[in-house]
Scaffold this active site. Structure first.
Site, mmCIF file in Angstrom:
data_model
loop_
_atom_site.group_PDB
_atom_site.id
_atom_site.type_symbol
_atom_site.label_atom_id
_atom_site.label_comp_id
_atom_site.label_asym_id
_atom_site.label_seq_id
_atom_site.Cartn_x
_atom_site.Cartn_y
_atom_site.Cartn_z
ATOM 1 C CB ILE A 1 -8.867 -13.392 3.372
ATOM 2 C CG1 ILE A 1 -9.155 -14.886 3.136
ATOM 3 C CG2 ILE A 1 -8.267 -13.149 4.755
ATOM 4 C CD1 ILE A 1 -9.982 -15.570 4.188
ATOM 5 C CD GLU B 1 3.535 -4.011 7.024
ATOM 6 O OE1 GLU B 1 4.737 -4.338 7.138
ATOM 7 O OE2 GLU B 1 2.832 -4.340 6.064
ATOM 8 C CB THR C 1 -0.882 0.021 1.273
ATOM 9 O OG1 THR C 1 -1.587 -1.204 1.345
ATOM 10 C CG2 THR C 1 -1.856 1.183 1.267
ATOM 11 C CB CYS D 1 -16.931 2.849 13.726
ATOM 12 S SG CYS D 1 -18.235 1.612 13.553
ATOM 13 C CG HIS E 1 -0.511 0.544 -4.680
ATOM 14 N ND1 HIS E 1 -0.850 0.496 -6.009
ATOM 15 C CD2 HIS E 1 -0.485 -0.732 -4.258
ATOM 16 C CE1 HIS E 1 -1.018 -0.765 -6.366
ATOM 17 N NE2 HIS E 1 -0.797 -1.534 -5.317
HETATM 18 P P1 NAD Z 1 3.239 -8.534 -3.295
HETATM 19 O O1 NAD Z 1 2.815 -7.643 -4.392
HETATM 20 O O2 NAD Z 1 4.549 -8.319 -2.638
HETATM 21 O O3 NAD Z 1 3.205 -10.063 -3.792
HETATM 22 C C1 NAD Z 1 2.520 -10.506 -4.906
HETATM 23 C C2 NAD Z 1 3.402 -11.584 -5.548
HETATM 24 O O4 NAD Z 1 2.657 -12.203 -6.583
HETATM 25 C C3 NAD Z 1 4.690 -11.022 -6.159
HETATM 26 O O5 NAD Z 1 5.825 -11.646 -5.605
HETATM 27 C C4 NAD Z 1 4.513 -11.325 -7.640
HETATM 28 O O6 NAD Z 1 5.749 -11.643 -8.276
HETATM 29 C C5 NAD Z 1 3.579 -12.531 -7.598
HETATM 30 N N1 NAD Z 1 2.895 -12.792 -8.864
HETATM 31 C C6 NAD Z 1 2.594 -11.939 -9.867
HETATM 32 N N2 NAD Z 1 2.031 -12.607 -10.892
HETATM 33 C C7 NAD Z 1 1.969 -13.910 -10.519
HETATM 34 C C8 NAD Z 1 1.514 -15.081 -11.151
HETATM 35 N N3 NAD Z 1 0.979 -15.066 -12.374
HETATM 36 N N4 NAD Z 1 1.614 -16.266 -10.477
HETATM 37 C C9 NAD Z 1 2.152 -16.307 -9.236
HETATM 38 N N5 NAD Z 1 2.605 -15.215 -8.595
HETATM 39 C C10 NAD Z 1 2.524 -14.044 -9.235
HETATM 40 O O7 NAD Z 1 2.068 -8.495 -2.224
HETATM 41 P P2 NAD Z 1 1.942 -8.901 -0.666
HETATM 42 O O8 NAD Z 1 2.275 -7.717 0.159
HETATM 43 O O9 NAD Z 1 2.627 -10.198 -0.372
HETATM 44 O O10 NAD Z 1 0.353 -9.080 -0.636
HETATM 45 C C11 NAD Z 1 -0.245 -10.139 -1.351
HETATM 46 C C12 NAD Z 1 -1.544 -9.715 -2.006
HETATM 47 O O11 NAD Z 1 -2.524 -9.458 -0.984
HETATM 48 C C13 NAD Z 1 -1.483 -8.427 -2.830
HETATM 49 O O12 NAD Z 1 -2.334 -8.581 -3.956
HETATM 50 C C14 NAD Z 1 -2.031 -7.378 -1.899
HETATM 51 O O13 NAD Z 1 -2.619 -6.287 -2.591
HETATM 52 C C15 NAD Z 1 -3.090 -8.166 -1.157
HETATM 53 N N6 NAD Z 1 -3.430 -7.693 0.193
HETATM 54 C C16 NAD Z 1 -4.720 -7.793 0.565
HETATM 55 C C17 NAD Z 1 -5.096 -7.444 1.855
HETATM 56 C C18 NAD Z 1 -6.505 -7.612 2.263
HETATM 57 O O14 NAD Z 1 -6.858 -7.190 3.362
HETATM 58 N N7 NAD Z 1 -7.342 -8.248 1.445
HETATM 59 C C19 NAD Z 1 -4.142 -6.984 2.766
HETATM 60 C C20 NAD Z 1 -2.821 -6.912 2.361
HETATM 61 C C21 NAD Z 1 -2.464 -7.279 1.072
HETATM 62 ZN ZN ZN Z 2 -17.668 -0.498 12.668
#
Ligand code: NAD
Ligand code: ZN
Length: 330
Positions: A275, A52, A28, A81, A31
């Site tokens: 999730i 973090e 994040t 909240c 981004h």
């Molecule tokens: P990150 O971007 O570091 O890891 C994503 C990984 O996916 C990278 O290492 C990338 O090389 C790999 N990848 C890309 N294309 C791929 C493919 N075709 N096959 C296999 N792997 C591939 O992200 P992160 O910090 O480890 O987080 C993981 C994911 O979770 C991200 O999409 C992030 O946005 C999401 N996220 C969601 C929440 C939530 O609350 N839902 C919270 C945190 C992160």
């Molecule tokens: Zn709430």
């Protein structure tokens, strides 16, 4: 984004002032640094980013009751909240009014930050600072892996970013009999082996679907954990999941995804879990115990340290992907 001198934040009655020891960079933050389309729509500067961290409580507001000066704390990044339908029903990870630390509220890439008492987590004294700071993303991995049990099951992890790597260690600790990890990034695949992956696959060079069937007597895997946010990877997961199996999805997709619902979901009767965030605070208890007990060693995922003022070096590394977690020393 700039590094500058700002006043120490003000404290409300139920707030706590924390002196940050170390923080870590999340996707994040990258981004926002990159000013992506998401950031442009979601983020209103000026704002201190970062969510973090681990730090020491140096002052507490008059109505604070549970936290004391000197406590070593981290925080749930979803500032909930506490009164919406979801918060009232034990689902505060989907609070309707939550504010995100470091996006809607000044964050942790600073010497000091102020937070309401109710989002603070007192750290176990057995957990070193650089593990304490990664508990927030580690908690994402805990909830993704443990949406159902994985004991003696076969697991495919898509995406070996920091969270997929933590999930690798958690799945092994919880008794998965086979953990296969897929990522096009060889640097991260090497870390997945250190985290306990039995098989590490590069989807640019190898056939993930075929290898998963080969490794499971052609049954397909019981569990798919999606951390890539990549549509193609998601479809590979849906193809290799055994009928009656489950997939948990944490990855976030840039666009609407395209999947074959009839063939890959309905007629296979699989269970899909979305999730988000963490259960407050049950996920934090689990996270803390995974780390303090030695069940999971997140050490291999923590690859770089920089002084806070050199945050740009960390952001660039994260963009290149030649890293696991990057720590900023405040
Ligand atoms: P990150 O971007 O570091 O890891 C994503 C990984 O996916 C990278 O290492 C990338 O090389 C790999 N990848 C890309 N294309 C791929 C493919 N075709 N096959 C296999 N792997 C591939 O992200 P992160 O910090 O480890 O987080 C993981 C994911 O979770 C991200 O999409 C992030 O946005 C999401 N996220 C969601 C929440 C939530 O609350 N839902 C919270 C945190 C992160
Ligand atoms: Zn709430």
């Amino acid at each position: 984004m700039e590094f500058s001198e700002v006043p120490t934040p003000k404290l409300g009655l139920r707030d706590v002032l924390i002196k940050v020891r170390i923080a870590s960079i999340c996707g994040t933050d990258v981004h926002i640094y990159d000013w992506t389309r998401w950031a442009q729509h979601r983020f209103t500067p000026p704002r201190i980013i970062g969510h973090e961290f681990v730090g020491d409580v140096t002052r507490v507001g008059e109505e604070v009751t549970q936290i004391k000066v000197g406590d070593r704390v981290s925080a749930e990044s979803h500032l909930t909240c506490g009164h919406c339908y979801q918060c009232s029903n034990g689902n505060s990870e989907v609070c309707r009014n939550f504010k995100l630390l470091g996006v809607d509220h000044d964050g942790a890439f600073a010497e000091y930050l102020v937070l309401p008492e109710h989002v603070l987590w007192k750290n176990d004294s057995n957990i070193p600072d650089e593990w304490a700071t990664i508990q927030e993303p580690f908690g994402n991995a805990v909830d993704t892996v443990l949406a159902e049990d994985v004991a003696a099951k076969t697991v495919l992890i898509l995406g070996a970013g920091p969270i997929g790597l933590f999930a690798t260690g958690i799945a092994r600790a919880c008794g998965a009999s086979l953990v296969m990890v897929s990522d096009p990034n060889n640097y991260r695949l090497a870390i997945s082996k250190q985290m306990g992956a039995h098989i590490a696959v590069n989807p640019r060079r190898q056939d993930v679907v075929q290898l998963a069937f080969d490794a499971t007597q052609n049954n397909g895997v019981d569990v798919v954990l999606e951390f890539s946010g990549n549509n193609q990877a998601l479809n590979q997961g849906l193809k290799v999941i055994t009928p009656g199996g489950r997939i948990s999805i944490l990855g976030i997709y840039e666009r609407r995804v395209n999947i074959d619902l009839n063939k890959d979901v309905i007629f296979k009767k699989i269970r899909i879990y979305g999730i988000t965030g963490r259960k407050v605070f049950s996920t934090w208890y689990k996270t803390s115990r995974f780390l303090s007990s030695g069940l999971v060693d997140p050490g291999p995922v923590i690859t770089h340290h920089f002084p806070l003022k050199d945050y740009e070096k960390g952001m660039k590394l994260m963009k290149d992907g030649k890293c696991g977690k990057v720590i900023l020393n405040v």
